[in-house]
Write an enzyme that holds these catalytic residues in place. Sequence first.
Site, PDB file in Angstrom:
ATOM      1  N   ASP A  10     -64.336  70.066 118.996  1.00 40.79           N
ATOM      2  CA  ASP A  10     -64.429  68.541 119.346  1.00 40.79           C
ATOM      3  C   ASP A  10     -63.254  68.431 120.152  1.00 40.79           C
ATOM      4  O   ASP A  10     -62.300  69.158 120.073  1.00 40.79           O
ATOM      5  CB  ASP A  10     -64.472  68.054 117.987  1.00 40.79           C
ATOM      6  CG  ASP A  10     -64.369  66.422 118.243  1.00 40.79           C
ATOM      7  OD1 ASP A  10     -65.499  65.890 119.032  1.00 40.79           O
ATOM      8  OD2 ASP A  10     -63.597  65.584 117.550  1.00 40.79           O
ATOM      9  N   SER A  11     -63.059  67.153 120.646  1.00 38.45           N
ATOM     10  CA  SER A  11     -61.869  66.550 121.231  1.00 38.45           C
ATOM     11  C   SER A  11     -60.835  66.342 120.247  1.00 38.45           C
ATOM     12  O   SER A  11     -59.536  66.351 120.514  1.00 38.45           O
ATOM     13  CB  SER A  11     -62.263  65.412 122.104  1.00 38.45           C
ATOM     14  OG  SER A  11     -62.529  64.440 121.116  1.00 38.45           O
ATOM     15  N   CYS A  73     -69.108  67.058 120.131  1.00 35.98           N
ATOM     16  CA  CYS A  73     -68.411  65.900 120.866  1.00 35.98           C
ATOM     17  C   CYS A  73     -69.287  65.597 121.689  1.00 35.98           C
ATOM     18  O   CYS A  73     -69.912  66.432 122.740  1.00 35.98           O
ATOM     19  CB  CYS A  73     -67.059  66.444 121.402  1.00 35.98           C
ATOM     20  SG  CYS A  73     -66.406  65.324 122.613  1.00 35.98           S
ATOM     21  N   GLU A 151     -60.027  55.606 113.204  1.00 43.61           N
ATOM     22  CA  GLU A 151     -59.045  56.369 113.157  1.00 43.61           C
ATOM     23  C   GLU A 151     -57.932  55.564 112.499  1.00 43.61           C
ATOM     24  O   GLU A 151     -56.798  56.190 112.061  1.00 43.61           O
ATOM     25  CB  GLU A 151     -58.426  57.007 114.574  1.00 43.61           C
ATOM     26  CG  GLU A 151     -59.547  57.955 115.041  1.00 43.61           C
ATOM     27  CD  GLU A 151     -59.062  59.118 115.817  1.00 43.61           C
ATOM     28  OE1 GLU A 151     -57.966  59.214 116.279  1.00 43.61           O
ATOM     29  OE2 GLU A 151     -59.837  59.778 116.299  1.00 43.61           O
ATOM     30  N   CYS A 183     -71.531  58.905 119.354  1.00 46.45           N
ATOM     31  CA  CYS A 183     -70.281  59.313 119.450  1.00 46.45           C
ATOM     32  C   CYS A 183     -70.008  59.678 117.831  1.00 46.45           C
ATOM     33  O   CYS A 183     -70.472  59.147 116.982  1.00 46.45           O
ATOM     34  CB  CYS A 183     -69.435  58.281 119.841  1.00 46.45           C
ATOM     35  SG  CYS A 183     -67.530  58.548 119.514  1.00 46.45           S
ATOM     36  N   HIS A 185     -67.779  59.749 115.845  1.00 47.27           N
ATOM     37  CA  HIS A 185     -66.981  58.848 115.148  1.00 47.27           C
ATOM     38  C   HIS A 185     -68.077  57.845 114.525  1.00 47.27           C
ATOM     39  O   HIS A 185     -67.521  57.186 113.274  1.00 47.27           O
ATOM     40  CB  HIS A 185     -65.961  57.948 115.830  1.00 47.27           C
ATOM     41  CG  HIS A 185     -64.732  58.894 116.017  1.00 47.27           C
ATOM     42  ND1 HIS A 185     -64.559  59.772 116.952  1.00 47.27           N
ATOM     43  CD2 HIS A 185     -63.551  58.600 115.464  1.00 47.27           C
ATOM     44  CE1 HIS A 185     -63.306  60.284 116.940  1.00 47.27           C
ATOM     45  NE2 HIS A 185     -62.485  59.636 116.025  1.00 47.27           N
TER      46      HIS A 185
END
Lengths: 268, 268
Positions: A10-11, A73, A151, A183, A185
């Site tokens: 993942d990034s 990702c 985050e 996404c 997240h």
Amino acid sequence: MNKKAIGMFDSGIGGLTVYRAIKEKIPRERIIYLGDTARLPYGSKSAETIIRFSEENARFLLEKNIKIIVVACNSSSAHALPRLQDLFSIPIVGVIEAGAEAAAKCAKKRIGVIGTAATIRSRAYENAILEKKGTLEILSRDCPLLVPLVEEGWVEHRITRLVVEEYLLPLKDQGIDTLVLGCTHYPVLKNVIAQVLGPQIQLIDSAMTTADRVLRMLRNMGWLNPADEIADDEFHVTDFPERFRKVGEIFLGRKIENVEVAGPLGRI
Amino acid sequence: MNKKAIGMFDSGIGGLTVYRAIKEKIPRERIIYLGDTARLPYGSKSAETIIRFSEENARFLLEKNIKIIVVACNSSSAHALPRLQDLFSIPIVGVIEAGAEAAAKCAKKRIGVIGTAATIRSRAYENAILEKKGTLEILSRDCPLLVPLVEEGWVEHRITRLVVEEYLLPLKDQGIDTLVLGCTHYPVLKNVIAQVLGPQIQLIDSAMTTADRVLRMLRNMGWLNPADEIADDEFHVTDFPERFRKVGEIFLGRKIENVEVAGPLGRI
């Protein structure tokens, strides 16, 4: 093959939602995770750069004892998957195909897709969904603030709810019946998104759908791990393991202990 | 020396506030700007990585015909400046020293410092201010959401005001009389920050103070450009010139036309 690990990159940290979903579905599989924390995020970057970074991530994983690569990702899946599948002979799974399949199955008429700027620009979900069911209408929207809000740890914060309203109420007003969380997240924000959209709109969590897909693939190939005891998972990052450990808790609900620093992965 | 350009780098786009301030103070100077848009942001990354990236940025600029380097990024100034000054013989100016000097001069008792996680963790402002005036009290706070809010273009948005309140009202309640805007994105939010804090609290804009400092240095060294006509400025980015052009408008109030893509800068 069965005893080899699942490689996943993942990034950065969002891929942990995919990690978590796979651990829930197939707890006997060992996972080797790479987060490219030195160069994150990918979602605001160009296709060329995302492809280059993704290739370097895949090469890192290929030096480990793995049987499959999961591109955990969305930005990377959207832009780099065909290139990775051309380059390498190992099976490589992205997160978009499974999400698109579930969305096409579930939607009645109008689907919303949200993601990073890079994912939305790629039209990868749009194309994959329309390929399965050409009569659906698709409304796409990039939501760049949702990643930094997660985050920051503002998962239940009133401001996060306002941002979600700002991004999603226009989609609701336009009558979507299904929303793809495009996404990694976003599954962390599933509760607030569901509150804003109400019970009529179905949410597609591509972490969950990808875990189903990986399970299906491994089973079909006869590659599932039959062992009762497996070695610990590995976590590698290109920068700042302390932050990965800390922010990782938002995703896994537990501290991640064994995070190692991978060396520089390539040029740039 | 006089006719050489000012070299300037930033993790991406925020350094344009410093660019703009220098253009206002010393319009006759030509500027060569590098934005490391492939690897931005720096504010969430480790000191080691920020130092490595900064060194590569400086090396890129040193191949141009420049007389000075301005490190137009607080995270980079906070962590990498001593290393760059050790490595290279050209004068190198960060954004922190000038901001700290202005803050120490202006503050009565209690200073707030806001910045990225990396800048705040470095304690660079704190140390620089206390060196000048050891009796001041300093309260620091990282504000990770302000950069993405600016880049989303939500400069006058009600949600941005709420986020600013969330971050800054605790500092106001603790009685700061001065606030250092310790990230190059924050001057874009100066109005909303001033509205939230009220007229009693003085804002230190390190883009402006750095421009003053660069003017002073060039004048002292006799390096100011006497020419009436100067060549166009240059803008280089490591990724995605289209986005730089577009988001750059938020910072400069005008489109940036001539943006070129620099090749990969180093390993990682």
